[in-house]
Design an enzyme around this catalytic site. Structure first.
Site, PDB file in Angstrom:
ATOM      1  N   HIS A  62       0.831  -1.203   0.000  1.00  8.89           N
ATOM      2  CA  HIS A  62       0.000   0.000   0.000  1.00  8.89           C
ATOM      3  C   HIS A  62       0.863   1.250   0.000  1.00  8.89           C
ATOM      4  O   HIS A  62       2.036   1.217   0.360  1.00  8.89           O
ATOM      5  CB  HIS A  62      -0.933  -0.015   1.221  1.00  8.89           C
ATOM      6  CG  HIS A  62      -1.825  -1.213   1.237  1.00  8.89           C
ATOM      7  ND1 HIS A  62      -2.988  -1.288   0.523  1.00  8.89           N
ATOM      8  CD2 HIS A  62      -1.693  -2.409   1.849  1.00  8.89           C
ATOM      9  CE1 HIS A  62      -3.553  -2.467   0.698  1.00  8.89           C
ATOM     10  NE2 HIS A  62      -2.774  -3.178   1.507  1.00  8.89           N
ATOM     11  N   GLY A  88       5.848 -23.052  10.135  1.00 10.35           N
ATOM     12  CA  GLY A  88       4.553 -22.500  10.507  1.00 10.35           C
ATOM     13  C   GLY A  88       4.606 -21.005  10.787  1.00 10.35           C
ATOM     14  O   GLY A  88       5.538 -20.511  11.411  1.00 10.35           O
ATOM     15  N   ALA A  92      10.036 -21.191  11.640  1.00 10.69           N
ATOM     16  CA  ALA A  92       8.681 -20.834  12.040  1.00 10.69           C
ATOM     17  C   ALA A  92       8.622 -19.410  12.571  1.00 10.69           C
ATOM     18  O   ALA A  92       9.503 -18.977  13.309  1.00 10.69           O
ATOM     19  CB  ALA A  92       8.178 -21.810  13.105  1.00 10.69           C
ATOM     20  N   ARG A 148      22.891 -19.796   8.500  1.00  7.89           N
ATOM     21  CA  ARG A 148      23.915 -20.735   8.024  1.00  7.89           C
ATOM     22  C   ARG A 148      23.538 -21.278   6.655  1.00  7.89           C
ATOM     23  O   ARG A 148      22.390 -21.214   6.233  1.00  7.89           O
ATOM     24  CB  ARG A 148      24.164 -21.863   9.002  1.00  7.89           C
ATOM     25  CG  ARG A 148      23.062 -22.888   9.144  1.00  7.89           C
ATOM     26  CD  ARG A 148      23.496 -23.953  10.172  1.00  7.89           C
ATOM     27  NE  ARG A 148      22.477 -24.913  10.411  1.00  7.89           N
ATOM     28  CZ  ARG A 148      22.471 -26.159   9.931  1.00  7.89           C
ATOM     29  NH1 ARG A 148      23.444 -26.581   9.178  1.00  7.89           N
ATOM     30  NH2 ARG A 148      21.491 -26.986  10.229  1.00  7.89           N
TER      31      ARG A 148
END
Length: 191
Positions: free
Chosen positions: A114, A141, A159, A182
């Site tokens: 935006h 996740g 995650a 790494r």
């Protein structure tokens, strides 16, 4: 195709609330609802919906419901890719996901951005930049991939990470913003 949609597809500033884009949204909403409410054993119906919804979908793709997207037609997913529950793919620009990708629950691939100018933002202007995920990537996740980002093949993103810049192939990246911690060394088969 109207001028506004042409601007969107070209990555230029556009207004997302015109009639043509609204019709695309209705189409997407109907297909996503059908996909998300299909029975868990109705793989044939789900595959048909993905083929109608996406620009392209590879063989052996598995996407767990619920799944949400903006338009669908700008999404391409490669063979054997797995997308877990709660994925959000905002595809005002192309989203390309390679083969053998693993996408954890509640991952967001975001192409829309935006205006920073307050008046133009209030008027609703936005634009979209493509997101590209290479082959054999694993997004843990809750990962968020921001507009314009490319993630190289064989990379793992931890995650909860927020990916704001391109990541090279074969690395482990974590954090907000995600940073490479790494390089991942390829193993011999069976190693």
């Amino acid at each position: 195709m109207g001028e506004n949609k042409k601007r969107m597809l070209a990555g230029d500033w556009y207004l997302p609330d015109d009639e043509e884009l609204a019709a695309d949204t209705v189409r997407r909403a109907t297909l996503c609802q059908t996909y998300n409410t299909a029975g868990p054993l109705d793989g044939g119906k789900r595959r048909e919906v993905l083929e109608e919804l996406f620009g392209s979908v590879g063989e052996g793709v598995a996407i767990r419901a619920p799944f949400h997207c903006d338009y669908g037609g700008q999404i391409s997913i490669g063979d054997r890719t797995f997308v877990n529950f709660g994925a959000v793919f905002l595809d005002a620009a192309p989203i390309t996901v390679g083969a053998d990708v693993q996408i954890g629950p509640n991952v967001q691939l975001l192409t829309a951005t935006h205006e920073l100018d307050t008046e133009r933002r209030r008027a609703g202007w936005e634009r979209a930049l493509p997101v590209t995920i290479g082959d054999n990537v694993w997004l843990g996740g809750g990962v968020i991939v921001c507009p314009g980002v490319t993630i190289g093949a064989d990379t793992v993103v931890g995650a909860g990470s927020v990916v704001t810049k391109d990541l090279p192939a074969g690395v482990l990246a974590v954090g907000n913003p995600a940073r490479v911690i790494r390089t991942l060394e390829p193993k011999e088969p069976g190693g």
